[in-house]
Enzyme design. Sequence first.
Site, PDB file in Angstrom:
ATOM      1  N   GLY A  76      -1.524   5.117  -3.686  1.00  0.00           N
ATOM      2  CA  GLY A  76      -0.205   4.766  -4.245  1.00  0.00           C
ATOM      3  C   GLY A  76      -0.230   3.531  -5.124  1.00  0.00           C
ATOM      4  O   GLY A  76       0.237   3.562  -6.281  1.00  0.00           O
ATOM      5  N   SER A 115       0.853  -1.186   0.000  1.00  0.00           N
ATOM      6  CA  SER A 115       0.000   0.000   0.000  1.00  0.00           C
ATOM      7  C   SER A 115       0.890   1.237   0.000  1.00  0.00           C
ATOM      8  O   SER A 115       1.824   1.327   0.807  1.00  0.00           O
ATOM      9  CB  SER A 115      -0.883   0.019   1.249  1.00  0.00           C
ATOM     10  OG  SER A 115      -1.448   1.305   1.400  1.00  0.00           O
ATOM     11  N   GLY A 116       0.591   2.180  -0.889  1.00  0.00           N
ATOM     12  CA  GLY A 116       1.408   3.387  -0.982  1.00  0.00           C
ATOM     13  C   GLY A 116       1.223   4.320   0.196  1.00  0.00           C
ATOM     14  O   GLY A 116       2.191   4.743   0.845  1.00  0.00           O
ATOM     15  N   SER A 117      -0.031   4.676   0.495  1.00  0.00           N
ATOM     16  CA  SER A 117      -0.263   5.618   1.596  1.00  0.00           C
ATOM     17  C   SER A 117       0.259   5.032   2.906  1.00  0.00           C
ATOM     18  O   SER A 117       0.849   5.736   3.731  1.00  0.00           O
ATOM     19  CB  SER A 117      -1.747   5.965   1.711  1.00  0.00           C
ATOM     20  OG  SER A 117      -2.520   4.804   1.926  1.00  0.00           O
TER      21      SER A 117
HETATM   22  O1  LIG Z   1      -2.093   4.179  -1.260  1.00  0.00           O
HETATM   23  C1  LIG Z   1      -2.513   3.019  -1.344  1.00  0.00           C
HETATM   24  O2  LIG Z   1      -1.934   2.164  -2.004  1.00  0.00           O
HETATM   25  C2  LIG Z   1      -3.740   2.680  -0.583  1.00  0.00           C
HETATM   26  N1  LIG Z   1      -4.405   3.670   0.204  1.00  0.00           N
HETATM   27  C3  LIG Z   1      -5.510   2.971   0.887  1.00  0.00           C
HETATM   28  C4  LIG Z   1      -5.818   1.831  -0.011  1.00  0.00           C
HETATM   29  C5  LIG Z   1      -4.489   1.433  -0.634  1.00  0.00           C
HETATM   30  O3  LIG Z   1      -3.860   0.513   0.200  1.00  0.00           O
END
Ligand SMILES: O=C(O)[C@H]1NCC[C@@H]1O
Length: 351
Positions: free
Chosen positions: A268, A91-93
């Site tokens: 992300g 996961s990016g965030s």
């Molecule tokens: O940034 C992301 O990849 C995500 N943000 C919440 C759901 C994903 O995991």
Amino acid sequence: MRTSRVITAVEAHAEGEPGRVITAGAPVLQGETVFAQMQYMQTHVDDLRKLMLREPRGQPALCANLIVPPCHPDADAGFIIMEQTEYPPMSGSNTICVVTVLLETGMLSMVEPVTELTLEAPAGLIRVRADCADGKVTRVTFKNVPAFAMHLDASLEVEGLGRVAVDIGWGGMFYVMSDADALGVSLEAENGAQIVQTSERILAAAREQLGVTHPENPDITGPTISQLFGAPTNPDTHGKNAVTVSTGGFDPKRPHALPGTLDRSPCGTGTCARMAVLHKRGLLKAGQDYVHAGPLGTTFTGRIEEVTDVAGYEAIVPTLSGQGWIYGTSNYTLDPTDPFQEGYTIGDIWA
Ligand SMILES: O=C(O)[C@H]1NCC[C@@H]1O
């Protein structure tokens, strides 16, 4: 005060998306890799995820991360990502929240102006560059796992919507992606309820009609998350998206219930999956920045570093950057007589 558990967390968000980082109070996990430990959590000790994400300690739009000792000798720390209906491999965030917390709390040493470190996510090793100034992480850039498209322009029959053209791609999670304009859905944040309902209908149909498995890891299946994409509304960006994170999924018996929440960040892994699709269509080249805006107008910047191959699928190796901010620290307790030992959900704001 009576408590059977104490869980310590640092509260952080990345470009708006909350990613609580649990630093102490974890169960002992079994497994030789962080991926295996994630699977162990899922099957044996899922109570921590529920306790942290559900009420009264959580809320539908919250994600959480558990910091674990790395299993891989090249990694400085490991982390297991927890969302409302799954343990995503990447996961990016959440990566940005974890890096910000590890460095700003001193769990790992910060070196200014640039700290380099390696994390072990369930999806694999993630190399990170953190720009740092005056004790603050001002930007996190990480090299994601290779991203690739598995279906382009596939046709789905979606309840209430008819035929919908979708792409399915991997960016660390499996996304079903559709064009918001073609669906007649505005990506403005105030239209969030319609975005979420539409996206979760498409996700339910995609899971039924176009299920996919990661070609290198049969334990990773999908799609598990949906993205609507659209043209940029700001000249400094290249695209806009709204990703819906499931909180229970579309239920035909309750078609108006909110079955998910918008990712508050530009997402992300969703940005990486979208970049893989754009690359496959010849619309994005290696070395080009891709600035992606989310529902709050905040951005992540992706870039294709190189082109590669994943089990026969043309793939990109993307970097992604954005910023995270800490907004609190918490100690959560659990009274052994509390009737809600795993928290609770209720049908007003939860699917
Ligand atoms: O940034 C992301 O990849 C995500 N943000 C919440 C759901 C994903 O995991």
